[in-house]
Design an enzyme around this catalytic site. Structure first.
Site, PDB file in Angstrom:
ATOM      1  N   LEU A 215      -9.761  -2.313  19.946  1.00  0.00           N
ATOM      2  CA  LEU A 215     -11.074  -1.667  19.988  1.00  0.00           C
ATOM      3  C   LEU A 215     -11.567  -1.454  21.415  1.00  0.00           C
ATOM      4  CD1 LEU A 215     -12.636  -3.637  16.997  1.00  0.00           C
ATOM      5  CD2 LEU A 215     -11.852  -1.255  16.989  1.00  0.00           C
TER       6      LEU A 215
ATOM      7  N   THR B 216      -5.708   3.831  11.181  1.00  0.00           N
ATOM      8  CA  THR B 216      -4.886   4.131  12.354  1.00  0.00           C
ATOM      9  C   THR B 216      -5.093   3.171  13.531  1.00  0.00           C
ATOM     10  OG1 THR B 216      -6.573   5.805  12.823  1.00  0.00           O
ATOM     11  CG2 THR B 216      -4.477   6.579  11.955  1.00  0.00           C
TER      12      THR B 216
ATOM     13  N   ILE C  88      -4.866  -0.277  13.851  1.00  0.00           N
ATOM     14  CA  ILE C  88      -3.820  -1.284  14.066  1.00  0.00           C
ATOM     15  C   ILE C  88      -2.541  -0.566  14.504  1.00  0.00           C
ATOM     16  CG2 ILE C  88      -2.408  -3.062  12.930  1.00  0.00           C
ATOM     17  CD1 ILE C  88      -4.896  -3.736  11.218  1.00  0.00           C
TER      18      ILE C  88
ATOM     19  N   LYS D 246       0.851  -1.192   0.000  1.00  0.00           N
ATOM     20  CA  LYS D 246       0.000   0.000   0.000  1.00  0.00           C
ATOM     21  C   LYS D 246       0.890   1.247   0.000  1.00  0.00           C
ATOM     22  CE  LYS D 246      -3.105   2.510   3.122  1.00  0.00           C
ATOM     23  NZ  LYS D 246      -3.808   2.521   4.404  1.00  0.00           N
TER      24      LYS D 246
ATOM     25  N   PRO E 249      -0.311  10.306   0.089  1.00  0.00           N
ATOM     26  CA  PRO E 249       0.758   9.308  -0.037  1.00  0.00           C
ATOM     27  C   PRO E 249       1.500   9.069   1.275  1.00  0.00           C
ATOM     28  CG  PRO E 249       1.562  11.450  -0.758  1.00  0.00           C
ATOM     29  CD  PRO E 249       0.138  11.660  -0.272  1.00  0.00           C
TER      30      PRO E 249
HETATM   31  C1  LIG Z   1     -15.575  -0.963   9.992  1.00  0.00           C
HETATM   32  C2  LIG Z   1     -14.180  -1.087  10.506  1.00  0.00           C
HETATM   33  C3  LIG Z   1     -13.094  -1.030   9.618  1.00  0.00           C
HETATM   34  C4  LIG Z   1     -11.790  -1.085  10.096  1.00  0.00           C
HETATM   35  N1  LIG Z   1     -10.743  -0.955   9.230  1.00  0.00           N
HETATM   36  C5  LIG Z   1      -9.486  -0.853   9.724  1.00  0.00           C
HETATM   37  C6  LIG Z   1      -8.374  -0.665   8.874  1.00  0.00           C
HETATM   38  O1  LIG Z   1      -8.491  -0.638   7.649  1.00  0.00           O
HETATM   39  N2  LIG Z   1      -7.150  -0.533   9.437  1.00  0.00           N
HETATM   40  C7  LIG Z   1      -6.970  -0.593  10.784  1.00  0.00           C
HETATM   41  O2  LIG Z   1      -5.850  -0.403  11.251  1.00  0.00           O
HETATM   42  N3  LIG Z   1      -8.001  -0.850  11.597  1.00  0.00           N
HETATM   43  C8  LIG Z   1      -9.238  -0.975  11.113  1.00  0.00           C
HETATM   44  N4  LIG Z   1     -10.272  -1.217  11.951  1.00  0.00           N
HETATM   45  C9  LIG Z   1     -10.000  -1.518  13.349  1.00  0.00           C
HETATM   46  C10 LIG Z   1      -9.534  -2.965  13.443  1.00  0.00           C
HETATM   47  O3  LIG Z   1     -10.543  -3.808  12.952  1.00  0.00           O
HETATM   48  C11 LIG Z   1      -9.228  -3.323  14.887  1.00  0.00           C
HETATM   49  O4  LIG Z   1      -8.346  -2.380  15.425  1.00  0.00           O
HETATM   50  C12 LIG Z   1      -8.557  -4.667  14.964  1.00  0.00           C
HETATM   51  O5  LIG Z   1      -9.269  -5.620  14.243  1.00  0.00           O
HETATM   52  C13 LIG Z   1      -8.439  -5.097  16.397  1.00  0.00           C
HETATM   53  O6  LIG Z   1      -9.665  -5.542  16.910  1.00  0.00           O
HETATM   54  P1  LIG Z   1      -9.646  -6.180  18.344  1.00  0.00           P
HETATM   55  O7  LIG Z   1      -8.671  -7.320  18.331  1.00  0.00           O
HETATM   56  O8  LIG Z   1      -9.457  -5.111  19.325  1.00  0.00           O
HETATM   57  O9  LIG Z   1     -11.134  -6.720  18.528  1.00  0.00           O
HETATM   58  P2  LIG Z   1     -11.895  -8.003  17.933  1.00  0.00           P
HETATM   59  O10 LIG Z   1     -11.458  -8.360  16.568  1.00  0.00           O
HETATM   60  O11 LIG Z   1     -13.344  -7.740  18.149  1.00  0.00           O
HETATM   61  O12 LIG Z   1     -11.455  -9.189  18.871  1.00  0.00           O
HETATM   62  C14 LIG Z   1     -11.999  -9.352  20.153  1.00  0.00           C
HETATM   63  C15 LIG Z   1     -11.577 -10.696  20.682  1.00  0.00           C
HETATM   64  O13 LIG Z   1     -12.058 -10.826  22.011  1.00  0.00           O
HETATM   65  C16 LIG Z   1     -12.702 -12.066  22.164  1.00  0.00           C
HETATM   66  N5  LIG Z   1     -13.725 -11.961  23.202  1.00  0.00           N
HETATM   67  C17 LIG Z   1     -14.657 -11.002  23.346  1.00  0.00           C
HETATM   68  N6  LIG Z   1     -15.445 -11.278  24.419  1.00  0.00           N
HETATM   69  C18 LIG Z   1     -14.958 -12.402  24.963  1.00  0.00           C
HETATM   70  C19 LIG Z   1     -15.326 -13.205  26.067  1.00  0.00           C
HETATM   71  N7  LIG Z   1     -16.389 -12.900  26.837  1.00  0.00           N
HETATM   72  N8  LIG Z   1     -14.611 -14.312  26.321  1.00  0.00           N
HETATM   73  C20 LIG Z   1     -13.553 -14.646  25.552  1.00  0.00           C
HETATM   74  N9  LIG Z   1     -13.157 -13.939  24.492  1.00  0.00           N
HETATM   75  C21 LIG Z   1     -13.858 -12.831  24.194  1.00  0.00           C
HETATM   76  C22 LIG Z   1     -13.292 -12.341  20.785  1.00  0.00           C
HETATM   77  O14 LIG Z   1     -13.592 -13.707  20.628  1.00  0.00           O
HETATM   78  C23 LIG Z   1     -12.141 -11.880  19.913  1.00  0.00           C
HETATM   79  O15 LIG Z   1     -11.177 -12.907  19.838  1.00  0.00           O
HETATM   80  C24 LIG Z   1     -11.572  -1.228  11.481  1.00  0.00           C
HETATM   81  C25 LIG Z   1     -12.643  -1.351  12.348  1.00  0.00           C
HETATM   82  C26 LIG Z   1     -13.941  -1.270  11.880  1.00  0.00           C
HETATM   83  C27 LIG Z   1     -15.086  -1.386  12.841  1.00  0.00           C
END
Ligand SMILES: Cc1cc2nc3c(=O)[nH]c(=O)nc-3n(C[C@H](O)[C@H](O)[C@H](O)COP(=O)(O)OP(=O)(O)OC[C@H]3O[C@@H](n4cnc5c(N)ncnc54)[C@H](O)[C@@H]3O)c2cc1C
Length: 498
Positions: A332, A343, A345, A77, A95
């Site tokens: 998140l 931003t 990740i 990218k 860019p």
């Molecule tokens: C629409 C959208 C687009 C995005 N696009 C980008 C992008 O292009 N670039 C970028 O940098 N970021 C992007 N993001 C953000 C990115 O998706 C997240 O920062 C990244 O995926 C990290 O997510 P996470 O691991 O915090 O949460 P999640 O992926 O939700 O993982 C949560 C984890 O916790 C576990 N969990 C939850 N509750 C329990 C429980 N009670 N018991 C056991 N386990 C549990 C779940 O099973 C899962 O494994 C985007 C987000 C959204 C919403």
């Protein structure tokens, strides 16, 4: 209180990035690292575009770039193409990297302004190798090559988030991180200091720890549900609160950039991977219903849909504290400002770096939390301002959503940045804020904010050599782009060499 066990709750991108980074510590000074995740709950299933510092993260955890890209079916990218943001029909490129280079300490964009004032008609984009390569669909890694004074091509990746997490899981487990499958049903706190003592899974097993990393996603299982930390809501400035995502079949070529196309109440992304495209529509529920958002997305996807739509809800903002007692929130669970500039990740990455820098096996003290919270808070605020700029700097008046964005009040810190830029093109980088001058200049000018003047320092440069050097930069970039392979061909060759 000595720290001997670190528990990560959540196995999405945040959880496995944290586990991969902390895996280096397993067994050192008696430390264990355990990750709990629930297949039943699953992950958010999006988040596929990154920015350049992510390369360093992968180097830090000892990952070979080609192995990672092969496993995550990733692509390169060079930046983001924004369409319809300043007004309908507009398009500009944000860019990675820089425009040209500084000459005698003068920013290149000031030199460009001076040359424009003298009648030169070349657009600023001509002086960005990343923009020009993207425009021609080309890519190459250029570190180590000599091309005058041009810095190497800056790049990041597009990745399949699920495949990337699986890749990190293998690495982390291989280095001794323990994985527990199960759903956390209960969280128990110490009576005295309110620290998290243990989590209980639905099968009744109790997992105790000294330090907890909350990677449980939007629900913030520990940081919010257990510790009630509170959330600062930024939806006044970043009003989109919904997204719908659909992967689609690839169409042959793989663009070396993300597309972000503004729609009537939000925007649509397209992230090209080796085997498919990631697509999504981010929108504001006050101005658009889910079915309309889905229709707009499906009408504008290239290639056949590969899965049912994934609808997501969020509130832009940040947790009031990212580190509270013995819980550190990453991903998140810490906050979400929307994916416009990829931003999230990155914030996981910098959160992990700070956690590792502050980690002590001897104790957890309020000073650690204070430093972590102060630094992370500043990072969030600077990124927030940059994101708001995309919404407020618009002439669009074709929908209630854009009229709101155009006229909403904005933070003073952003107003000042715009004011200074309008005056003579100055961009001040606050401390070590993520986005540097190129980014601000690209988005300001891309969305119609032009400086009235330029830095007088540009006039102090010698008249005789300047036009020559300016032409040389343009020529070097053209030469470089002509020598680059098409992006897909580069990926194939790069992965073949493994
Ligand atoms: C629409 C959208 C687009 C995005 N696009 C980008 C992008 O292009 N670039 C970028 O940098 N970021 C992007 N993001 C953000 C990115 O998706 C997240 O920062 C990244 O995926 C990290 O997510 P996470 O691991 O915090 O949460 P999640 O992926 O939700 O993982 C949560 C984890 O916790 C576990 N969990 C939850 N509750 C329990 C429980 N009670 N018991 C056991 N386990 C549990 C779940 O099973 C899962 O494994 C985007 C987000 C959204 C919403």
């Amino acid at each position: 209180m000595a720290i001997s066990s670190i528990i990560i709750v959540g196995g999405g991108t945040a959880g496995w990035m944290t586990a991969a980074a902390l895996s280096k510590l397993v067994g050192k000074r008696g430390l264990s690292v355990t990750l709990i995740e629930s297949e039943q709950i699953g992950t958010v299933g999006v988040g596929e575009a990154t920015i350049p510092p992510f390369i360093n993260f992968n180097q830090l955890i000892g990952v070979e770039e080609s192995d990672m890209l092969a496993a995550a079916k990733g692509s390169f990218k060079l930046g983001i193409q924004f369409s319809n943001w300043g007004q309908q029909g507009d398009s500009y490129f944000h860019p990675f990297g820089t425009y040209g280079y500084e000459i005698d300490g003068v920013s290149f964009h000031a030199i460009w302004q001076r040359m424009q004032a003298a009648g030169d008609k070349r657009p600023l984009a001509y002086f960005s190798p990343e923009t020009m390569a993207a425009q021609f669909g080309r890519f190459a890694k250029t570190e180590g090559e000599t091309r005058g004074d041009l810095p190497p091509i800056n790049y990041a990746y597009h990745l399949d988030a699920g495949l990337y997490a699986a890749f990190l899981r293998k690495l982390a487990e291989g280095r001794g991180v323990l994985r527990r499958e199960g759903k956390v049903a209960d969280v128990s706190l110490h009576g005295e200091n309110g620290h998290v003592r243990s989590v209980t899974l639905t099968d009744g097993s109790v997992i105790a720890g000294d330090l907890f990393v909350d990677c449980s996603g939007f629900r913030g299982l520990l940081i919010e549900q257990a510790l009630e930390t509170g959330y600062e809501d930024w939806s006044h400035w970043l009003p989109c609160d919904r997204a719908v995502a659909i992967p689609s079949a690839g169409t042959g070529t793989v663009a070396p950039y993300t597309r972000a196309t503004a729609r009537s109440a939000g925007w649509q992304w397209e992230v090209p991977l080796q085997h498919r495209n990631g697509n999504g529509h981010v929108y504001c529920s006050a101005h658009m219903q889910d079915d309309e958002a889905l229709r707009i997305l499906t009408d504008n996807i290239q290639g056949a849909a590969l899965a049912d739509p994934n609808f997501l809800r969020f509130t832009t903002g940040r947790r009031k504290k990212f580190w509270n007692r013995n819980v550190v929130a990453l991903g998140l669970s810490a906050g979400f400002m929307e994916p416009l500039e990829s931003t999230s990740i990155h914030l996981i990455n910098t959160g992990i770096s700070k956690l590792i820098a502050l980690l002590s096996v001897d104790d957890i003290t309020p000073a650690q939390a204070d430093a972590f919270n102060r630094l992370t808070g500043k990072e969030y605020a600077r990124i927030r301002d940059f994101l708001i700029l995309h919404y407020c700097a618009t002439k669009r008046d074709d929908s209630a959503f854009w009229t709101y964005c155009r006229t909403m009040s904005i933070p003073d810190s952003l107003s000042e940045k715009i004011e200074l830029f309008r005056l003579n093109g100055q961009i001040f980088r606050e401390e070590d804020e993520l986005f540097a001058a190129t980014s601000w200049v690209a988005v300001m000018m891309g969305q119609g904010i032009f400086p009235r003047g330029y830095s007088p320092m540009a006039d102090a440069l010698e008249d005789t050599n300047l036009p020559n050097e300016y032409n040389e930069i343009d020529k070097s970039i053209r030469h470089l782009i002509a020598s680059m392979p098409e992006h897909r061909a580069f990926i194939d060759r790069f992965l073949e060499k493994r």
